[in-house]
Design an enzyme around this catalytic site. Sequence first.
Site, PDB file in Angstrom:
ATOM      1  N   THR A 144       0.907  -0.804  -0.072  1.00 24.53           N
ATOM      2  CA  THR A 144       0.004   0.083  -0.156  1.00 24.53           C
ATOM      3  C   THR A 144       0.920   1.411   0.052  1.00 24.53           C
ATOM      4  O   THR A 144       1.875   1.146   0.759  1.00 24.53           O
ATOM      5  CB  THR A 144      -1.047   0.441   1.467  1.00 24.53           C
ATOM      6  OG1 THR A 144      -1.176  -1.215   1.511  1.00 24.53           O
ATOM      7  CG2 THR A 144      -2.504   1.209   1.157  1.00 24.53           C
TER       8      THR A 144
ATOM      9  N   GLY B 199      -6.220  -4.440   6.340  1.00 28.22           N
ATOM     10  CA  GLY B 199      -7.246  -3.920   6.038  1.00 28.22           C
ATOM     11  C   GLY B 199      -8.876  -3.848   7.020  1.00 28.22           C
ATOM     12  O   GLY B 199      -9.366  -2.858   6.763  1.00 28.22           O
TER      13      GLY B 199
ATOM     14  N   THR C 194      -1.699   2.296   6.310  1.00 29.17           N
ATOM     15  CA  THR C 194      -1.407   1.053   5.855  1.00 29.17           C
ATOM     16  C   THR C 194      -1.370  -0.163   6.558  1.00 29.17           C
ATOM     17  O   THR C 194      -0.967   0.496   7.811  1.00 29.17           O
ATOM     18  CB  THR C 194      -0.132   1.401   5.049  1.00 29.17           C
ATOM     19  OG1 THR C 194      -0.002  -0.152   4.363  1.00 29.17           O
ATOM     20  CG2 THR C 194       0.713   2.201   6.657  1.00 29.17           C
ATOM     21  N   GLY C 195      -2.036  -1.117   6.325  1.00 32.83           N
ATOM     22  CA  GLY C 195      -1.285  -1.914   7.653  1.00 32.83           C
ATOM     23  C   GLY C 195      -3.602  -3.535   7.213  1.00 32.83           C
ATOM     24  O   GLY C 195      -3.049  -3.343   6.720  1.00 32.83           O
TER      25      GLY C 195
ATOM     26  N   VAL D 210     -11.226  -6.838  -0.901  1.00 31.33           N
ATOM     27  CA  VAL D 210     -11.476  -5.707  -1.127  1.00 31.33           C
ATOM     28  C   VAL D 210     -11.083  -4.662   0.771  1.00 31.33           C
ATOM     29  O   VAL D 210     -11.601  -5.194   0.995  1.00 31.33           O
ATOM     30  CB  VAL D 210     -11.840  -4.675  -0.806  1.00 31.33           C
ATOM     31  CG1 VAL D 210     -12.106  -3.075  -0.918  1.00 31.33           C
ATOM     32  CG2 VAL D 210     -13.041  -4.629  -2.765  1.00 31.33           C
TER      33      VAL D 210
END
Lengths: 174, 135
Positions: free
Chosen positions: B1, B55, B52-53, B30
């Site tokens: 990401t 999700g 970011t991580g 997603v």
Amino acid sequence: MSTYSLAIHGGAGTILRTQMTPEKEAAYKAGLARAVAAGEDVLRQDGTAMDAVTAAVCALEDEPLFNAGRGAVFTTEGAQEMDACVMDGRDRSAGAVAGIFGPRNPVRVARAVMERTPHVLLIGPMALQIARDAGLPFEERDYFFTQARWDALQETMEMRRKGQESDDPARRHG
Amino acid sequence: TVGAVARDRAGNLAAATSTGGMTAKLPGRVGDTPLPGAGTFAENATCAVSGTGHGEVFIRYTAGSEIAARMRFLGQSLDEAAQHVVMKDLHDHDGSGGVIAIAHDGSISMPFNCEGMYRGSVREGEAPQVAIYRD
């Protein structure tokens, strides 16, 4: 008149120092520096925050070291599916796409959704059509392929077959 | 990401995030990236955020808008709000990762609860900085 600020990221996770060579670290930092410069160039010339974040993210998407655009990871079926979003703080307008493949810069497709449609999030063929209508560049499969991401998929699938997949948080990270 | 947040000279904020997802994800999965309020958020009165991580956890805790809500309703600074969301809300619920965020006043916060986060920043009149680990 305010002063400008910009921050970027290229992902997070278990970035183990033991796996980081001086050469790799230098390459990652150079990629980050290019993205900061791309965004700052816009802001220095009195450009908008939206143009700055778009430019910075495009630079990161073009860099195969990072997991977005060129260099994106693979699904269990060996495909690549990319997601992106932009949001404008002036009025909370936003645009996003999910599960797309083909446009060189998914963030520009997200922005096209925001600017060219009344919707926020598009998936599937219409998301790609918006990109075509906006004249955005597309790339072939080879452009997005990186050996490191392919190897990571094979390793992960092999670990799953053996029931050995670790709880390493990096495996759950984008 | 990957992601970026910015404040321009007019004082406007914006955020952008882009991702390939996670290795060996199910087709059609997603994460938080394309969900405004989760992985991407911007509002001039408070802040702009890109995450970011892990999700799924960023989605459950609406990480981006939660940072803004803490600033708006609790009067917290950007750094207080971002630290709370990343180091407590996300961390305590198996949500590893981090965020980059810029406040309406131009201040920057980039907390992460894992070993490293590829990141960089610049403020007008200062030299750009890039980093991977905490130091």
